[in-house]
Design a protein around this motif. Structure first.
Motif, PDB file in Angstrom:
ATOM      1  N   HIS A 186      12.886 -45.040 -43.938  1.00  0.00           N
ATOM      2  CA  HIS A 186      13.654 -44.115 -43.107  1.00  0.00           C
ATOM      3  C   HIS A 186      12.720 -43.112 -42.434  1.00  0.00           C
ATOM      4  O   HIS A 186      11.669 -42.767 -42.970  1.00  0.00           O
ATOM      5  CB  HIS A 186      14.688 -43.361 -43.950  1.00  0.00           C
ATOM      6  CG  HIS A 186      15.639 -44.256 -44.680  1.00  0.00           C
ATOM      7  ND1 HIS A 186      16.671 -44.911 -44.054  1.00  0.00           N
ATOM      8  CD2 HIS A 186      15.698 -44.610 -45.993  1.00  0.00           C
ATOM      9  CE1 HIS A 186      17.342 -45.628 -44.942  1.00  0.00           C
ATOM     10  NE2 HIS A 186      16.767 -45.466 -46.129  1.00  0.00           N
ATOM     11  N   VAL A 187      13.126 -42.622 -41.264  1.00  0.00           N
ATOM     12  CA  VAL A 187      12.364 -41.578 -40.582  1.00  0.00           C
ATOM     13  C   VAL A 187      12.531 -40.279 -41.357  1.00  0.00           C
ATOM     14  O   VAL A 187      13.641 -39.768 -41.497  1.00  0.00           O
ATOM     15  CB  VAL A 187      12.836 -41.402 -39.126  1.00  0.00           C
ATOM     16  CG1 VAL A 187      12.148 -40.197 -38.487  1.00  0.00           C
ATOM     17  CG2 VAL A 187      12.543 -42.661 -38.315  1.00  0.00           C
ATOM     18  N   ALA A 188      11.412 -39.765 -41.869  1.00  0.00           N
ATOM     19  CA  ALA A 188      11.461 -38.581 -42.728  1.00  0.00           C
ATOM     20  C   ALA A 188      10.717 -37.391 -42.141  1.00  0.00           C
ATOM     21  O   ALA A 188      10.770 -36.290 -42.694  1.00  0.00           O
ATOM     22  CB  ALA A 188      10.876 -38.912 -44.102  1.00  0.00           C
ATOM     23  N   GLY A 189      10.018 -37.600 -41.026  1.00  0.00           N
ATOM     24  CA  GLY A 189       9.279 -36.499 -40.417  1.00  0.00           C
ATOM     25  C   GLY A 189       8.988 -36.790 -38.961  1.00  0.00           C
ATOM     26  O   GLY A 189       8.962 -37.953 -38.539  1.00  0.00           O
ATOM     27  N   ILE A 190       8.785 -35.730 -38.190  1.00  0.00           N
ATOM     28  CA  ILE A 190       8.525 -35.883 -36.754  1.00  0.00           C
ATOM     29  C   ILE A 190       7.495 -34.856 -36.294  1.00  0.00           C
ATOM     30  O   ILE A 190       7.323 -33.801 -36.911  1.00  0.00           O
ATOM     31  CB  ILE A 190       9.807 -35.693 -35.911  1.00  0.00           C
ATOM     32  CG1 ILE A 190      10.399 -34.286 -36.135  1.00  0.00           C
ATOM     33  CG2 ILE A 190      10.829 -36.763 -36.229  1.00  0.00           C
ATOM     34  CD1 ILE A 190      11.551 -33.935 -35.203  1.00  0.00           C
ATOM     35  N   VAL A 191       6.821 -35.173 -35.199  1.00  0.00           N
ATOM     36  CA  VAL A 191       5.940 -34.213 -34.535  1.00  0.00           C
ATOM     37  C   VAL A 191       5.637 -34.731 -33.130  1.00  0.00           C
ATOM     38  O   VAL A 191       5.602 -35.946 -32.905  1.00  0.00           O
ATOM     39  CB  VAL A 191       4.627 -33.993 -35.322  1.00  0.00           C
ATOM     40  CG1 VAL A 191       3.692 -35.195 -35.211  1.00  0.00           C
ATOM     41  CG2 VAL A 191       3.917 -32.730 -34.866  1.00  0.00           C
ATOM     42  N   GLY A 192       5.456 -33.807 -32.206  1.00  0.00           N
ATOM     43  CA  GLY A 192       5.115 -34.177 -30.840  1.00  0.00           C
ATOM     44  C   GLY A 192       3.925 -33.371 -30.358  1.00  0.00           C
ATOM     45  O   GLY A 192       3.553 -32.361 -30.966  1.00  0.00           O
ATOM     46  N   ALA A 193       3.317 -33.819 -29.257  1.00  0.00           N
ATOM     47  CA  ALA A 193       2.166 -33.105 -28.703  1.00  0.00           C
ATOM     48  C   ALA A 193       2.127 -33.300 -27.194  1.00  0.00           C
ATOM     49  O   ALA A 193       2.264 -34.422 -26.702  1.00  0.00           O
ATOM     50  CB  ALA A 193       0.871 -33.610 -29.337  1.00  0.00           C
ATOM     51  N   LEU A 194       1.937 -32.190 -26.482  1.00  0.00           N
ATOM     52  CA  LEU A 194       1.863 -32.202 -25.023  1.00  0.00           C
ATOM     53  C   LEU A 194       0.653 -31.400 -24.560  1.00  0.00           C
ATOM     54  O   LEU A 194       0.289 -30.400 -25.198  1.00  0.00           O
ATOM     55  CB  LEU A 194       3.125 -31.580 -24.411  1.00  0.00           C
ATOM     56  CG  LEU A 194       4.438 -32.349 -24.529  1.00  0.00           C
ATOM     57  CD1 LEU A 194       5.599 -31.469 -24.072  1.00  0.00           C
ATOM     58  CD2 LEU A 194       4.384 -33.629 -23.710  1.00  0.00           C
ATOM     59  N   PRO A 195       0.028 -31.793 -23.455  1.00  0.00           N
ATOM     60  CA  PRO A 195      -1.087 -31.001 -22.930  1.00  0.00           C
ATOM     61  C   PRO A 195      -0.604 -29.649 -22.420  1.00  0.00           C
ATOM     62  O   PRO A 195       0.513 -29.534 -21.901  1.00  0.00           O
ATOM     63  CB  PRO A 195      -1.623 -31.869 -21.783  1.00  0.00           C
ATOM     64  CG  PRO A 195      -0.486 -32.752 -21.402  1.00  0.00           C
ATOM     65  CD  PRO A 195       0.295 -32.998 -22.651  1.00  0.00           C
ATOM     66  N   VAL A 196      -1.433 -28.623 -22.594  1.00  0.00           N
ATOM     67  CA  VAL A 196      -1.111 -27.283 -22.099  1.00  0.00           C
ATOM     68  C   VAL A 196      -1.481 -27.223 -20.622  1.00  0.00           C
ATOM     69  O   VAL A 196      -2.644 -27.406 -20.259  1.00  0.00           O
ATOM     70  CB  VAL A 196      -1.877 -26.205 -22.894  1.00  0.00           C
ATOM     71  CG1 VAL A 196      -1.594 -24.816 -22.316  1.00  0.00           C
ATOM     72  CG2 VAL A 196      -1.489 -26.264 -24.368  1.00  0.00           C
ATOM     73  N   GLU A 197      -0.494 -26.971 -19.785  1.00  0.00           N
ATOM     74  CA  GLU A 197      -0.719 -26.992 -18.339  1.00  0.00           C
ATOM     75  C   GLU A 197      -1.574 -25.820 -17.864  1.00  0.00           C
ATOM     76  O   GLU A 197      -2.399 -25.962 -16.972  1.00  0.00           O
ATOM     77  CB  GLU A 197       0.634 -26.976 -17.606  1.00  0.00           C
ATOM     78  CG  GLU A 197       1.526 -28.171 -17.920  1.00  0.00           C
ATOM     79  CD  GLU A 197       0.950 -29.487 -17.416  1.00  0.00           C
ATOM     80  OE1 GLU A 197       0.097 -29.447 -16.496  1.00  0.00           O
ATOM     81  OE2 GLU A 197       1.337 -30.550 -17.938  1.00  0.00           O
ATOM     82  N   ASP A 198      -1.372 -24.643 -18.457  1.00  0.00           N
ATOM     83  CA  ASP A 198      -2.090 -23.446 -18.010  1.00  0.00           C
ATOM     84  C   ASP A 198      -3.139 -23.009 -19.031  1.00  0.00           C
ATOM     85  O   ASP A 198      -3.253 -21.827 -19.357  1.00  0.00           O
ATOM     86  CB  ASP A 198      -1.111 -22.305 -17.740  1.00  0.00           C
ATOM     87  CG  ASP A 198      -0.243 -21.987 -18.960  1.00  0.00           C
ATOM     88  OD1 ASP A 198      -0.238 -22.798 -19.907  1.00  0.00           O
ATOM     89  OD2 ASP A 198       0.417 -20.931 -18.962  1.00  0.00           O
ATOM     90  N   ALA A 199      -3.901 -23.971 -19.537  1.00  0.00           N
ATOM     91  CA  ALA A 199      -4.945 -23.666 -20.519  1.00  0.00           C
ATOM     92  C   ALA A 199      -6.028 -22.791 -19.891  1.00  0.00           C
ATOM     93  O   ALA A 199      -6.265 -22.854 -18.682  1.00  0.00           O
ATOM     94  CB  ALA A 199      -5.560 -24.960 -21.040  1.00  0.00           C
TER      95      ALA A 199
END
Length: 235
Positions: A125-138
């Motif tokens: 079963h899906v027991a955890g999640i995480v996402g990642a996106l680039p920072v546009e205004d780094a």
């Protein structure tokens, strides 16, 4: 600073998000946010202004009306109001995310090479999640990846899923040539904050996400992890 190594064998499996995961992912995210309402309520109770209101209003009503029932009833009403106040920003945040990046996870996270969304499976079963996106205004000269929506099902906490998911993001960031991984968490998310700090993240700032959180004393904490490759001048 901890080095990024391959994850040891564990009774879980981390993979990229699939469309069939959608309902479970959204449930995990929503439940993970709503569970912070009691801690936010308790934090609000400890604020000096809350003490003044909870003490001052009943006393004033008692002096004016002479009714203990009215005085005690006012405290109940004030506590209910405080609970609703603590609940509002979390529910507002959930709605905002469901209408933005989580409205179409494939489009938001899996369309480009520099972003991704993972799920951790445990016991099938899906027991955890995480996402990642680039920072546009780094900041100039920095290539930053931002970690979003780390959440682990209550019944699977203590199994190392949170750490494994964060390590997955760090490994991905290094492979994609990012120099830093950044994220935001809140004061009431103590377990997550402790995990990040133990893994080598450093606090870089603090602010209030909303006027309600300012009133309740729940600040948002900004953290950063400098990848070893960036520090060592490696690839």
């Amino acid at each position: 600073k901890p080095q990024i190594h391959s994850l040891p064998m564990a009774p879980h499996h981390i993979r990229k998000y699939q469309k069939t995961d959608r309902k479970r992912v959204l449930d995990l995210f929503s439940q993970g946010m709503v569970e912070h309402i009691p801690a936010t309520f308790c934090l609000g109770l400890k604020m000096p202004q809350t003490y003044l209101v909870l003490l001052g209003v009943p006393v004033a009503l008692l002096l004016v009306s002479g009714s203990w029932l009215l005085a005690l009833g006012s405290n109940v009403i004030l506590l209910v109001f405080l609970w609703m106040l603590a609940r509002h920003p979390w529910r507002q945040y959930v709605v905002m995310c469901l209408q933005t990046d989580l409205a179409d996870i494939n489009k938001s996270y899996l369309r480009d090479r520099g972003s991704c969304f993972w799920v951790a499976e445990s016991g099938g079963h899906v027991a955890g999640i995480v996402g990642a996106l680039p920072v546009e205004d780094a900041p100039p000269g920095r290539k930053q990846l931002q970690l979003f929506h780390l959440s682990v099902a209550l019944e699977h906490r203590g199994e190392g899923l949170g750490k494994a998911l964060v390590m997955t993001v760090l490994q991905f960031a290094r492979a994609q040539g990012y120099s830093e991984v950044v994220l935001e968490t809140s004061m009431v998310q103590q377990d997550a904050l402790t995990l990040y700090l133990r893994m080598g993240f450093q606090k870089t700032g603090e602010y209030f996400f909303s006027k309600v959180f300012r009133l309740l004393g729940n600040s948002t904490i900004q953290l950063k992890y400098c990848l070893p490759s960036a520090q060592e001048g490696g690839p």
